[in-house]
Scaffold this active site. Structure first.
Site, PDB file in Angstrom:
ATOM      1  N   HIS A  60       0.842  -1.215   0.000  1.00  0.00           N
ATOM      2  CA  HIS A  60       0.000   0.000   0.000  1.00  0.00           C
ATOM      3  C   HIS A  60       0.871   1.256   0.000  1.00  0.00           C
ATOM      4  O   HIS A  60       1.217   1.795   1.049  1.00  0.00           O
ATOM      5  CB  HIS A  60      -0.907  -0.033   1.236  1.00  0.00           C
ATOM      6  CG  HIS A  60      -2.054   0.917   1.164  1.00  0.00           C
ATOM      7  ND1 HIS A  60      -3.322   0.579   1.585  1.00  0.00           N
ATOM      8  CD2 HIS A  60      -2.143   2.194   0.730  1.00  0.00           C
ATOM      9  CE1 HIS A  60      -4.138   1.604   1.414  1.00  0.00           C
ATOM     10  NE2 HIS A  60      -3.437   2.604   0.896  1.00  0.00           N
ATOM     11  N   HIS A  62       1.435   5.138  -1.956  1.00  0.00           N
ATOM     12  CA  HIS A  62       0.982   6.176  -2.888  1.00  0.00           C
ATOM     13  C   HIS A  62       2.222   6.842  -3.483  1.00  0.00           C
ATOM     14  O   HIS A  62       2.917   7.582  -2.788  1.00  0.00           O
ATOM     15  CB  HIS A  62       0.098   7.205  -2.166  1.00  0.00           C
ATOM     16  CG  HIS A  62      -1.179   6.623  -1.645  1.00  0.00           C
ATOM     17  ND1 HIS A  62      -2.307   6.477  -2.430  1.00  0.00           N
ATOM     18  CD2 HIS A  62      -1.500   6.121  -0.428  1.00  0.00           C
ATOM     19  CE1 HIS A  62      -3.274   5.931  -1.705  1.00  0.00           C
ATOM     20  NE2 HIS A  62      -2.813   5.691  -0.491  1.00  0.00           N
ATOM     21  N   LEU A  63       2.491   6.544  -4.755  1.00  0.00           N
ATOM     22  CA  LEU A  63       3.669   7.133  -5.408  1.00  0.00           C
ATOM     23  C   LEU A  63       3.334   8.467  -6.072  1.00  0.00           C
ATOM     24  O   LEU A  63       4.231   9.202  -6.454  1.00  0.00           O
ATOM     25  CB  LEU A  63       4.254   6.160  -6.444  1.00  0.00           C
ATOM     26  CG  LEU A  63       4.964   4.932  -5.866  1.00  0.00           C
ATOM     27  CD1 LEU A  63       5.427   4.007  -6.986  1.00  0.00           C
ATOM     28  CD2 LEU A  63       6.154   5.328  -4.994  1.00  0.00           C
ATOM     29  N   ASN A  94      -4.986   6.098  -7.099  1.00  0.00           N
ATOM     30  CA  ASN A  94      -5.565   7.461  -7.059  1.00  0.00           C
ATOM     31  C   ASN A  94      -4.600   8.509  -7.598  1.00  0.00           C
ATOM     32  O   ASN A  94      -4.281   9.492  -6.949  1.00  0.00           O
ATOM     33  CB  ASN A  94      -6.062   7.821  -5.649  1.00  0.00           C
ATOM     34  CG  ASN A  94      -4.977   7.763  -4.591  1.00  0.00           C
ATOM     35  OD1 ASN A  94      -3.914   7.179  -4.799  1.00  0.00           O
ATOM     36  ND2 ASN A  94      -5.238   8.357  -3.442  1.00  0.00           N
ATOM     37  N   ASP A 152      -8.826   2.718  -3.315  1.00  0.00           N
ATOM     38  CA  ASP A 152      -8.331   3.263  -2.048  1.00  0.00           C
ATOM     39  C   ASP A 152      -8.352   4.789  -2.001  1.00  0.00           C
ATOM     40  O   ASP A 152      -8.040   5.462  -2.970  1.00  0.00           O
ATOM     41  CB  ASP A 152      -6.910   2.798  -1.761  1.00  0.00           C
ATOM     42  CG  ASP A 152      -6.422   3.356  -0.440  1.00  0.00           C
ATOM     43  OD1 ASP A 152      -7.036   3.030   0.580  1.00  0.00           O
ATOM     44  OD2 ASP A 152      -5.469   4.152  -0.439  1.00  0.00           O
ATOM     45  N   ASP A 307       0.872   2.475   3.774  1.00  0.00           N
ATOM     46  CA  ASP A 307      -0.019   3.565   3.337  1.00  0.00           C
ATOM     47  C   ASP A 307       0.775   4.859   3.201  1.00  0.00           C
ATOM     48  O   ASP A 307       0.284   5.944   3.543  1.00  0.00           O
ATOM     49  CB  ASP A 307      -1.226   3.740   4.280  1.00  0.00           C
ATOM     50  CG  ASP A 307      -2.340   4.580   3.647  1.00  0.00           C
ATOM     51  OD1 ASP A 307      -2.213   4.955   2.468  1.00  0.00           O
ATOM     52  OD2 ASP A 307      -3.324   4.863   4.344  1.00  0.00           O
ATOM     53  N   HIS A 311       2.650  14.285   0.957  1.00  0.00           N
ATOM     54  CA  HIS A 311       1.974  15.533   0.600  1.00  0.00           C
ATOM     55  C   HIS A 311       3.003  16.662   0.584  1.00  0.00           C
ATOM     56  O   HIS A 311       4.044  16.575   1.252  1.00  0.00           O
ATOM     57  CB  HIS A 311       0.883  15.869   1.620  1.00  0.00           C
ATOM     58  CG  HIS A 311      -0.293  14.954   1.572  1.00  0.00           C
ATOM     59  ND1 HIS A 311      -1.100  14.825   0.467  1.00  0.00           N
ATOM     60  CD2 HIS A 311      -0.797  14.094   2.497  1.00  0.00           C
ATOM     61  CE1 HIS A 311      -2.063  13.944   0.712  1.00  0.00           C
ATOM     62  NE2 HIS A 311      -1.888  13.469   1.933  1.00  0.00           N
ATOM     63  N   GLY A 326      -2.822  11.635   6.088  1.00  0.00           N
ATOM     64  CA  GLY A 326      -1.799  10.665   5.688  1.00  0.00           C
ATOM     65  C   GLY A 326      -0.417  11.009   6.186  1.00  0.00           C
ATOM     66  O   GLY A 326      -0.120  12.151   6.515  1.00  0.00           O
TER      67      GLY A 326
HETATM   68 ZN   LIG Z   1      -6.965   4.123   2.246  1.00  0.00          ZN
END
Ligand SMILES: [Zn+2]
Length: 432
Positions: A60, A62-63, A94, A152, A307, A311, A326
């Protein structure tokens, strides 16, 4: 760098795929684990005092690329991953455009291959545009190698759509896993932290634990009705854990994950209004955290996943209600797990590594990753000093710096990471 020979001497080799734990040399030649005959002329690396394990696998991540390169890119994210001991990560869908068709996945994989820091396995969106209205091009993405699908960031709110997706996924000749971010949308709308005494005192709108309980119960009911293969992302509450435990006892095809931050913090920590502790799902109570730790130990929770949610500074350094949720996590995950679970004796080193190697690799269909560390297997490895203390501080290797763990002292640090025989991290620093 293929053709290079390296022997790691005298490390403690912990291999969850084989459940072996022994001090021995590990020989690498031509990108794979080799036998002792390849030792001649090999570069020798002193691994005494280090644990050598299969390269970590993050289910999990986020790249952010394409679309949000101001937060992170495939290159900076995979460099952070390698620094944290990972050789493979699953990149969430996403992005912008959303990874809801095969072409975006190809772009992400090509960027990762060019960087050469970690293998990236794009997760496909379940619904077109992650809009929750119609199914994405799942067949096309499966043909392109995608094995995990997730919207997600949002739950799949429409139960009929989730049912159709689980039914459709069953029809493929390979195992396709649908991973849901399980929070009932109507209950969390406008909420920014766990709903409870802290949120009341702080005057912040809450996201109740019942939102997760409801979504998990519904997802399990749909999995039961379809016989589909369900994965539950980042569980945060004791009652959700209880539901998963019962579902597994019943024989449902379900797996679940938890993050290092949900295993570490509670909503008491959020009382400082530290926006780096703002999460979806939110950090909850000490009882919830205890249930999550117990569930990792007893196997109810299969995977620890970061996760990793980078940001930009201005997206986090704002009012609590306005800041984005996050934390980044790739560089700190192993240290946190060792510090919070292994060193206090809550979870064995073997079990902890299982949740970060072989278990996520199986779900992801990442056959080259997660071990076993055997002759002929791809040399995807991590070496870490389980006792080295360090303090989490800026700068990070990630482009972002929104870490919930800033300022914390961790015990356990990655010294090297190897991807198919090439050191991506040496002496705790990325090599490229
Ligand atoms: Zn999530």
């Amino acid at each position: 760098m293929t053709g290079e020979r390296i022997v790691f001497e005298g490390g403690r080799v912990v291999d969850p795929a084989n459940r072996t734990d022994e001090v021995r040399d590990v020989v690498v030649a031509d990108g794979v684990i080799a036998g002792p005959e390849a030792m001649e002329g090999a570069e020798r690396i002193d691994a005494r005092g280090l644990v050598i394990a299969p390269g970590l696998v993050d289910l999990h991540t986020h790249l952010r690329e394409p679309g949000f390169e101001h937060k992170e890119t495939v290159e900076t994210g995979t460099r952070a991953a390698a620094t944290g001991g990972f050789t493979a990560v699953a990149s969430m869908a996403n992005t912008d455009p959303v990874t809801d068709h095969a072409a975006i996945g190809h772009v992400v994989r090509d960027l990762a291959a060019a960087a050469g820091l970690a293998d990236v396995f794009p997760v496909g969106a379940i619904t077109k545009g992650r809009a929750g209205e119609s199914l994405a091009e799942m067949g096309e993405m499966v043909d392109a190698g995608v094995r995990v699908f997730s919207d997600d960031g949002d739950t799949v709110s429409n139960a009929r759509l989730l049912r159709n997706a689980l039914m459709y996924a069953k029809a493929f000749p390979v195992e396709i896993v649908l991973a849901d971010h399980a929070e009932d949308a109507s209950l969390v709308e406008g909420g920014h932290m766990h709903e409870g005494s802290n949120s009341y005192a702080m005057g912040v709108a809450g996201r109740p634990a019942a939102a997760e309980e409801i979504a998990v119960a519904r997802d399990l009911a749909v999995a039961r009705a379809t016989g589909g293969r369900l994965h539950l992302c980042h569980l945060s509450s004791a009652r959700a854990v209880e539901l998963v435990r019962a579902a597994k006892a019943e024989g449902l095809r379900v797996t679940a994950e938890v993050t290092p931050h949900h295993l570490t913090f509670t909503d008491d920590d959020v009382a400082t209004y530290d926006t780096n502790l703002k999460m979806n799902p939110p950090l909850r109570t000490a009882e919830d955290r205890e249930a999550l730790r117990e569930a990792v130990a007893d196997g109810t929770i299969d995977v620890i996943a970061t996760d990793h949610a980078p940001h930009a500074i201005e997206e986090k350094e704002s009012e609590f209600d306005l800041s984005l949720p996050g934390t980044i996590g790739l560089e700190t995950a192993l240290g946190v797990v060792l510090t919070e679970l292994v060193h206090p004796g809550r979870v064995s080193l073997m079990r902890a590594l299982e949740t970060m190697t072989v278990a996520p690799a199986r779900i992801l269909g990442a056959a080259d990753h997660g071990g076993p560390i055997e002759v002929g297997r791809p040399a995807n490895l991590v070496g870490f000093d389980p006792d080295e203390g360090w303090v989490v501080e800026t700068p990070f290797v990630s482009r972002a710096r929104n870490s919930a763990f800033l300022g914390r002292r961790l015990t356990g640090r990655v010294r090297f990471t190897m991807l198919r025989g090439t050191l991506t991290v040496a002496d705790a620093k990325a090599t490229r």
